[in-house]
Motif scaffolding. Structure first.
Motif, PDB file in Angstrom:
ATOM      1  N   HIS A  28       0.840  -1.202   0.000  1.00 59.31           N
ATOM      2  CA  HIS A  28       0.000   0.000   0.000  1.00 59.31           C
ATOM      3  C   HIS A  28       0.877   1.255   0.000  1.00 59.31           C
ATOM      4  O   HIS A  28       0.594   2.223  -0.722  1.00 59.31           O
ATOM      5  N   ALA A  29       1.949   1.228   0.784  1.00 59.99           N
ATOM      6  CA  ALA A  29       2.842   2.385   0.860  1.00 59.99           C
ATOM      7  C   ALA A  29       3.519   2.645  -0.479  1.00 59.99           C
ATOM      8  O   ALA A  29       3.667   3.799  -0.898  1.00 59.99           O
ATOM      9  N   PHE A  30       3.913   1.595  -1.176  1.00 57.73           N
ATOM     10  CA  PHE A  30       4.540   1.808  -2.484  1.00 57.73           C
ATOM     11  C   PHE A  30       3.554   2.400  -3.483  1.00 57.73           C
ATOM     12  O   PHE A  30       3.910   3.257  -4.296  1.00 57.73           O
ATOM     13  N   ARG A  31       2.328   1.945  -3.432  1.00 56.67           N
ATOM     14  CA  ARG A  31       1.335   2.484  -4.366  1.00 56.67           C
ATOM     15  C   ARG A  31       1.097   3.975  -4.137  1.00 56.67           C
ATOM     16  O   ARG A  31       0.760   4.700  -5.069  1.00 56.67           O
ATOM     17  N   LEU A  32       1.273   4.426  -2.897  1.00 58.89           N
ATOM     18  CA  LEU A  32       1.061   5.836  -2.595  1.00 58.89           C
ATOM     19  C   LEU A  32       2.317   6.679  -2.803  1.00 58.89           C
ATOM     20  O   LEU A  32       2.211   7.879  -3.066  1.00 58.89           O
ATOM     21  N   THR A  33       3.493   6.076  -2.679  1.00 54.21           N
ATOM     22  CA  THR A  33       4.738   6.853  -2.794  1.00 54.21           C
ATOM     23  C   THR A  33       5.462   6.628  -4.110  1.00 54.21           C
ATOM     24  O   THR A  33       6.188   7.505  -4.577  1.00 54.21           O
ATOM     25  N   PRO A  36      -7.131  12.554  -2.246  1.00 51.96           N
ATOM     26  CA  PRO A  36      -8.145  11.671  -1.658  1.00 51.96           C
ATOM     27  C   PRO A  36      -8.598  10.573  -2.620  1.00 51.96           C
ATOM     28  O   PRO A  36      -8.886   9.454  -2.196  1.00 51.96           O
ATOM     29  N   GLU A  37      -8.650  10.898  -3.921  1.00 58.23           N
ATOM     30  CA  GLU A  37      -9.053   9.898  -4.909  1.00 58.23           C
ATOM     31  C   GLU A  37      -7.978   8.832  -5.066  1.00 58.23           C
ATOM     32  O   GLU A  37      -8.285   7.639  -5.195  1.00 58.23           O
ATOM     33  N   ARG A  38      -6.704   9.235  -5.062  1.00 60.52           N
ATOM     34  CA  ARG A  38      -5.619   8.257  -5.155  1.00 60.52           C
ATOM     35  C   ARG A  38      -5.644   7.320  -3.957  1.00 60.52           C
ATOM     36  O   ARG A  38      -5.427   6.111  -4.096  1.00 60.52           O
ATOM     37  N   GLU A  39      -5.884   7.869  -2.780  1.00 62.17           N
ATOM     38  CA  GLU A  39      -5.873   7.047  -1.571  1.00 62.17           C
ATOM     39  C   GLU A  39      -7.013   6.034  -1.578  1.00 62.17           C
ATOM     40  O   GLU A  39      -6.821   4.865  -1.214  1.00 62.17           O
ATOM     41  N   VAL A  72       0.746   8.322   7.231  1.00 56.20           N
ATOM     42  CA  VAL A  72       2.203   8.375   7.234  1.00 56.20           C
ATOM     43  C   VAL A  72       2.730   8.673   5.831  1.00 56.20           C
ATOM     44  O   VAL A  72       3.657   9.472   5.649  1.00 56.20           O
ATOM     45  N   ALA A  73       2.143   8.029   4.813  1.00 54.57           N
ATOM     46  CA  ALA A  73       2.585   8.249   3.435  1.00 54.57           C
ATOM     47  C   ALA A  73       2.394   9.703   3.017  1.00 54.57           C
ATOM     48  O   ALA A  73       3.212  10.253   2.266  1.00 54.57           O
ATOM     49  N   ARG A  74       1.329  10.332   3.479  1.00 57.03           N
ATOM     50  CA  ARG A  74       1.123  11.757   3.176  1.00 57.03           C
ATOM     51  C   ARG A  74       2.302  12.573   3.687  1.00 57.03           C
ATOM     52  O   ARG A  74       2.840  13.436   2.970  1.00 57.03           O
ATOM     53  N   ASN A  75       2.713  12.302   4.928  1.00 59.29           N
ATOM     54  CA  ASN A  75       3.830  13.047   5.509  1.00 59.29           C
ATOM     55  C   ASN A  75       5.136  12.767   4.787  1.00 59.29           C
ATOM     56  O   ASN A  75       5.949  13.672   4.560  1.00 59.29           O
ATOM     57  N   ASP A 107       7.921   4.674  -4.544  1.00 57.94           N
ATOM     58  CA  ASP A 107       9.344   4.544  -4.267  1.00 57.94           C
ATOM     59  C   ASP A 107       9.552   3.429  -3.249  1.00 57.94           C
ATOM     60  O   ASP A 107       8.962   3.448  -2.170  1.00 57.94           O
ATOM     61  N   TRP A 108      10.423   2.451  -3.598  1.00 54.95           N
ATOM     62  CA  TRP A 108      10.627   1.310  -2.708  1.00 54.95           C
ATOM     63  C   TRP A 108      11.213   1.739  -1.366  1.00 54.95           C
ATOM     64  O   TRP A 108      10.793   1.267  -0.312  1.00 54.95           O
ATOM     65  N   SER A 109      12.208   2.617  -1.421  1.00 58.85           N
ATOM     66  CA  SER A 109      12.852   3.057  -0.188  1.00 58.85           C
ATOM     67  C   SER A 109      11.871   3.815   0.701  1.00 58.85           C
ATOM     68  O   SER A 109      11.816   3.610   1.915  1.00 58.85           O
ATOM     69  N   ALA A 110      11.098   4.708   0.086  1.00 62.95           N
ATOM     70  CA  ALA A 110      10.099   5.459   0.850  1.00 62.95           C
ATOM     71  C   ALA A 110       9.057   4.521   1.447  1.00 62.95           C
ATOM     72  O   ALA A 110       8.584   4.723   2.574  1.00 62.95           O
ATOM     73  N   ALA A 111       8.690   3.473   0.699  1.00 59.84           N
ATOM     74  CA  ALA A 111       7.704   2.517   1.200  1.00 59.84           C
ATOM     75  C   ALA A 111       8.231   1.797   2.437  1.00 59.84           C
ATOM     76  O   ALA A 111       7.477   1.536   3.386  1.00 59.84           O
ATOM     77  N   GLU A 112       9.517   1.482   2.442  1.00 60.87           N
ATOM     78  CA  GLU A 112      10.108   0.843   3.619  1.00 60.87           C
ATOM     79  C   GLU A 112      10.053   1.779   4.826  1.00 60.87           C
ATOM     80  O   GLU A 112       9.774   1.339   5.956  1.00 60.87           O
TER      81      GLU A 112
END
Length: 218
Positions: A27-32, A128-131, A74-77, A34-39
């Motif tokens: 889920h974090a990768f889909r929002l960011t 909001p639509e992406r989320e 968290v992904a928003r931040n 970026d693999w590193s950011a998702a971690e």
């Protein structure tokens, strides 16, 4: 399980991580994108979940929707911090040119172009639509679960998802430059029916939008 999480049971949190870390990561990768950011999002999500454990309702089912809601915040931040960092770098003087390594990564070009094209389409959506798209189509949450994750009414989830699907389909029709790109963007919109709760993947998306996750390469 909810009572143990509320009480701060370390064993319960260990199980929570084992059960849902992969889902949070995807889920974090889909929002960011970026693999590193998702971690980073995964680590911060479970730290935040520990901090907010007292807010977990005593009654209810799986804690996955709650965790994905925490991950969304968290992904928003993380995305905001990344934009500030990029803006700061853009103000620095240009550095020396680096060697072109295109030949070394030629085998990845097709996947990278697909990733860029789909992310460009998703960037045309409001946050909001992406989320909601990420939660309902890719994470497989039902409307009620997505509403729980984001803390909004079910009707808001329905309207946001409907707008996201319409905008993606319109974008695919108006601006897609190739058949594969068009197909990927349309698939990112998901099916027209409500996604089934607890489904991890929407049928038919393995070769298109969900390729963004690249689970088989991790």
């Amino acid at each position: 399980m909810r009572a143990r999480i509320r009480a701060g049971d370390p064993d319960a949190f260990s199980r929570l991580f084992d059960d849902h870390a992969r889902s949070v990561y995807n889920h974090a990768f889909r929002l960011t994108g970026d693999w590193s950011a998702a971690e980073d999002v995964v680590s911060l999500t479970f730290l935040e979940a520990w901090r907010l454990r007292g807010r977990v309702d005593a009654d209810g089912g799986s804690l996955r929707p709650w965790l994905l809601g925490v991950a969304t915040n968290v992904a928003r931040n993380v995305n905001r911090a990344a934009r500030r960092h990029a803006d700061a770098l853009a103000r620095l003087p240009p550095g020396e040119a680096v060697p072109d390594i295109a030949e070394e990564i030629a085998g990845r070009v097709d996947d990278d172009e697909l990733l860029v094209s789909v992310r460009a389409a998703l960037a045309a959506l409001r946050r909001p639509e992406r989320e909601v798209l990420a939660l309902c189509v890719w994470a497989g949450l039902g409307y009620a679960e997505a509403a729980e994750a984001l803390g909004v009414p079910v009707g808001t989830i329905r309207s946001r998802l409907s707008r996201a699907r319409k905008r993606l389909r319109r974008l695919a029709t108006d601006t897609a430059t190739s058949t594969s790109t068009s197909t990927s963007v349309v698939a990112a919109a998901g099916e027209t029916r409500e996604p089934r709760a607890r489904s991890r993947q929407v049928n038919g998306d393995r070769d298109t939008a969900v390729r963004l996750v690249r689970e088989k390469h991790r």
